[in-house]
Design a protein around this motif. Structure first.
Motif, PDB file in Angstrom:
ATOM      1  N   GLY A 253       0.827  -1.199   0.000  1.00 30.42           N
ATOM      2  CA  GLY A 253       0.000   0.000   0.000  1.00 30.42           C
ATOM      3  C   GLY A 253       0.855   1.240   0.000  1.00 30.42           C
ATOM      4  N   GLY A 254       0.249   2.357  -0.371  1.00 33.82           N
ATOM      5  CA  GLY A 254       0.990   3.612  -0.405  1.00 33.82           C
ATOM      6  C   GLY A 254       0.257   4.661  -1.210  1.00 33.82           C
ATOM      7  N   PRO A 255       0.848   5.841  -1.343  1.00 29.04           N
ATOM      8  CA  PRO A 255       0.186   6.940  -2.038  1.00 29.04           C
ATOM      9  C   PRO A 255      -0.015   6.652  -3.527  1.00 29.04           C
ATOM     10  N   PHE A 256      -1.133   7.131  -4.065  1.00 33.03           N
ATOM     11  CA  PHE A 256      -1.355   7.096  -5.511  1.00 33.03           C
ATOM     12  C   PHE A 256      -2.320   8.211  -5.888  1.00 33.03           C
ATOM     13  N   THR A 257      -2.266   8.587  -7.153  1.00 30.97           N
ATOM     14  CA  THR A 257      -3.220   9.527  -7.738  1.00 30.97           C
ATOM     15  C   THR A 257      -3.756   8.885  -9.005  1.00 30.97           C
ATOM     16  N   LEU A 258      -5.067   8.696  -9.081  1.00 30.15           N
ATOM     17  CA  LEU A 258      -5.686   8.012 -10.206  1.00 30.15           C
ATOM     18  C   LEU A 258      -6.917   8.785 -10.670  1.00 30.15           C
ATOM     19  N   VAL A 259      -7.594   8.252 -11.670  1.00 29.50           N
ATOM     20  CA  VAL A 259      -8.810   8.874 -12.210  1.00 29.50           C
ATOM     21  C   VAL A 259      -9.975   7.927 -11.961  1.00 29.50           C
ATOM     22  N   SER A 260     -11.022   8.440 -11.334  1.00 29.43           N
ATOM     23  CA  SER A 260     -12.167   7.598 -11.005  1.00 29.43           C
ATOM     24  C   SER A 260     -13.026   7.357 -12.241  1.00 29.43           C
ATOM     25  N   GLU A 261     -13.962   6.452 -12.098  1.00 28.39           N
ATOM     26  CA  GLU A 261     -14.854   6.109 -13.204  1.00 28.39           C
ATOM     27  C   GLU A 261     -15.756   7.269 -13.598  1.00 28.39           C
ATOM     28  N   THR A 262     -15.830   8.309 -12.762  1.00 28.49           N
ATOM     29  CA  THR A 262     -16.596   9.510 -13.103  1.00 28.49           C
ATOM     30  C   THR A 262     -15.712  10.602 -13.701  1.00 28.49           C
ATOM     31  N   GLY A 263     -14.424  10.305 -13.868  1.00 26.43           N
ATOM     32  CA  GLY A 263     -13.508  11.250 -14.487  1.00 26.43           C
ATOM     33  C   GLY A 263     -12.810  12.182 -13.520  1.00 26.43           C
ATOM     34  N   GLU A 264     -13.031  12.001 -12.232  1.00 25.42           N
ATOM     35  CA  GLU A 264     -12.416  12.860 -11.221  1.00 25.42           C
ATOM     36  C   GLU A 264     -11.048  12.332 -10.810  1.00 25.42           C
ATOM     37  N   THR A 265     -10.122  13.224 -10.536  1.00 20.41           N
ATOM     38  CA  THR A 265      -8.821  12.832  -9.995  1.00 20.41           C
ATOM     39  C   THR A 265      -8.973  12.538  -8.510  1.00 20.41           C
ATOM     40  N   VAL A 266      -8.474  11.363  -8.089  1.00 13.89           N
ATOM     41  CA  VAL A 266      -8.603  10.949  -6.696  1.00 13.89           C
ATOM     42  C   VAL A 266      -7.257  10.458  -6.182  1.00 13.89           C
ATOM     43  N   THR A 267      -7.090  10.510  -4.880  1.00 15.52           N
ATOM     44  CA  THR A 267      -5.899   9.979  -4.231  1.00 15.52           C
ATOM     45  C   THR A 267      -6.294   8.787  -3.363  1.00 15.52           C
ATOM     46  N   GLU A 268      -5.306   8.144  -2.778  1.00 14.99           N
ATOM     47  CA  GLU A 268      -5.597   7.015  -1.897  1.00 14.99           C
ATOM     48  C   GLU A 268      -6.459   7.445  -0.705  1.00 14.99           C
ATOM     49  N   ALA A 269      -6.322   8.690  -0.262  1.00 18.23           N
ATOM     50  CA  ALA A 269      -7.138   9.170   0.858  1.00 18.23           C
ATOM     51  C   ALA A 269      -8.612   9.240   0.477  1.00 18.23           C
ATOM     52  N   ASP A 270      -8.894   9.576  -0.786  1.00 18.97           N
ATOM     53  CA  ASP A 270     -10.283   9.632  -1.262  1.00 18.97           C
ATOM     54  C   ASP A 270     -10.865   8.232  -1.419  1.00 18.97           C
ATOM     55  N   VAL A 271     -10.050   7.308  -1.874  1.00 22.15           N
ATOM     56  CA  VAL A 271     -10.523   5.954  -2.203  1.00 22.15           C
ATOM     57  C   VAL A 271     -10.614   5.082  -0.959  1.00 22.15           C
ATOM     58  N   LEU A 272      -9.579   5.119  -0.139  1.00 24.67           N
ATOM     59  CA  LEU A 272      -9.524   4.257   1.042  1.00 24.67           C
ATOM     60  C   LEU A 272     -10.099   4.988   2.250  1.00 24.67           C
ATOM     61  N   ASP A 273     -11.370   5.363   2.153  1.00 23.68           N
ATOM     62  CA  ASP A 273     -12.011   6.136   3.215  1.00 23.68           C
ATOM     63  C   ASP A 273     -12.801   5.252   4.175  1.00 23.68           C
ATOM     64  N   GLY A 274     -12.622   3.958   4.063  1.00 25.08           N
ATOM     65  CA  GLY A 274     -13.252   2.971   4.922  1.00 25.08           C
ATOM     66  C   GLY A 274     -12.663   1.617   4.571  1.00 25.08           C
ATOM     67  N   PRO A 275     -13.122   0.541   5.165  1.00 27.87           N
ATOM     68  CA  PRO A 275     -12.632  -0.778   4.777  1.00 27.87           C
ATOM     69  C   PRO A 275     -12.832  -0.996   3.273  1.00 27.87           C
ATOM     70  N   THR A 276     -11.775  -1.380   2.607  1.00 26.28           N
ATOM     71  CA  THR A 276     -11.763  -1.436   1.144  1.00 26.28           C
ATOM     72  C   THR A 276     -11.093  -2.715   0.679  1.00 26.28           C
ATOM     73  N   LEU A 277     -11.645  -3.313  -0.384  1.00 25.70           N
ATOM     74  CA  LEU A 277     -11.081  -4.507  -0.985  1.00 25.70           C
ATOM     75  C   LEU A 277     -10.580  -4.130  -2.374  1.00 25.70           C
ATOM     76  N   VAL A 278      -9.251  -4.045  -2.528  1.00 24.72           N
ATOM     77  CA  VAL A 278      -8.637  -3.519  -3.742  1.00 24.72           C
ATOM     78  C   VAL A 278      -8.166  -4.660  -4.640  1.00 24.72           C
ATOM     79  N   TYR A 279      -8.475  -4.549  -5.944  1.00 27.34           N
ATOM     80  CA  TYR A 279      -8.072  -5.561  -6.923  1.00 27.34           C
ATOM     81  C   TYR A 279      -7.541  -4.878  -8.175  1.00 27.34           C
ATOM     82  N   PHE A 280      -6.437  -5.380  -8.711  1.00 28.08           N
ATOM     83  CA  PHE A 280      -5.850  -4.877  -9.952  1.00 28.08           C
ATOM     84  C   PHE A 280      -6.138  -5.864 -11.082  1.00 28.08           C
TER      85      PHE A 280
END
Length: 208
Positions: A50-77
């Motif tokens: 785990g660690g910092p990242f900046t990505l684009v959400s499915e709605t086109g918004e730029t998000v960081t790990e703080a935006d995405v991991l705002d609760g228990p999360t199950l991440v898959y690549f």
């Protein structure tokens, strides 16, 4: 699959739920708190994943790990053109989220593409909506995806002819349980069943 999996991007060795089990205690508060739940070993400590990242959400918004991991999360690549592994794994993760909802445990399934050249926000949104209504899809530039993949020790490589539009991606296939307060908690191999994952994630939720 080998019982011992080397995550080359991080230079650590790990054993994931669904392959075999073990516990690594380093004396930290989280290791003690979650000792009864821990089913995987990350040599060097759980903070290696785990660690910092900046990505684009499915709605086109730029998000960081703080935006995405705002609760228990199950991440898959994975990637939306994946013919077999990804849809099976993601459908399983969606079923896990459904069953946890019934138990009052909220978890967000997250899908991060390893194929940003083809996986636009719209493509990713349609794909995740089919898997689970709350599943969040993320894409971005190749550089952004590479940074996120390295943070999680994910292996990904294009295979086939360079000019083939229907190329495949070779990639590792783990699901990572993350928490905003505790970071990486657990990862699950393809062999982990829905029932195993629900039981394990419930254990973590009760220990928080």
């Amino acid at each position: 699959m080998s019982r011992t999996i080397a995550i080359a991007a991080l230079g650590v060795v790990a054993v994931g739920l669904g392959v075999t089990a073990g516990v690594l205690l380093t004396g930290g508060d989280d290791e003690i708190r979650f000792a009864q739940c821990r089913e995987s070993v990350v040599v060097g400590g759980a903070d290696q994943l785990g660690g910092p990242f900046t990505l684009v959400s499915e709605t086109g918004e730029t998000v960081t790990e703080a935006d995405v991991l705002d609760g228990p999360t199950l991440v898959y690549f994975g990637y939306t053109s994946c013919p077999d592994v990804c849809p099976i794994d993601l459908f399983r993760n969606g079923e896990v989220a459904h069953l946890l909802d019934e138990q009052g445990v909220a978890i967000t399934p997250v899908f991060i593409t390893i194929d940003p050249a083809r996986d636009t926000p719209q493509q990713v949104a349609e794909y995740t909506d089919f898997m689970h209504p709350r599943m969040l899809g993320l894409t971005g530039s190749q550089e952004q995806i590479d940074i996120a993949a390295r943070a999680y020790g994910v292996y990904a490589a294009r295979v086939g002819e360079p000019d083939d539009p229907d190329y495949l991606m070779d990639h590792s296939s783990y699901s990572y349980l993350m928490s905003p307060e505790h970071g990486f908690l657990e990862f699950y191999s393809r062999q982990a069943s829905v029932e195993q994952m629900v039981e394990n994630i419930t254990c973590y939720a009760n220990a928080m």
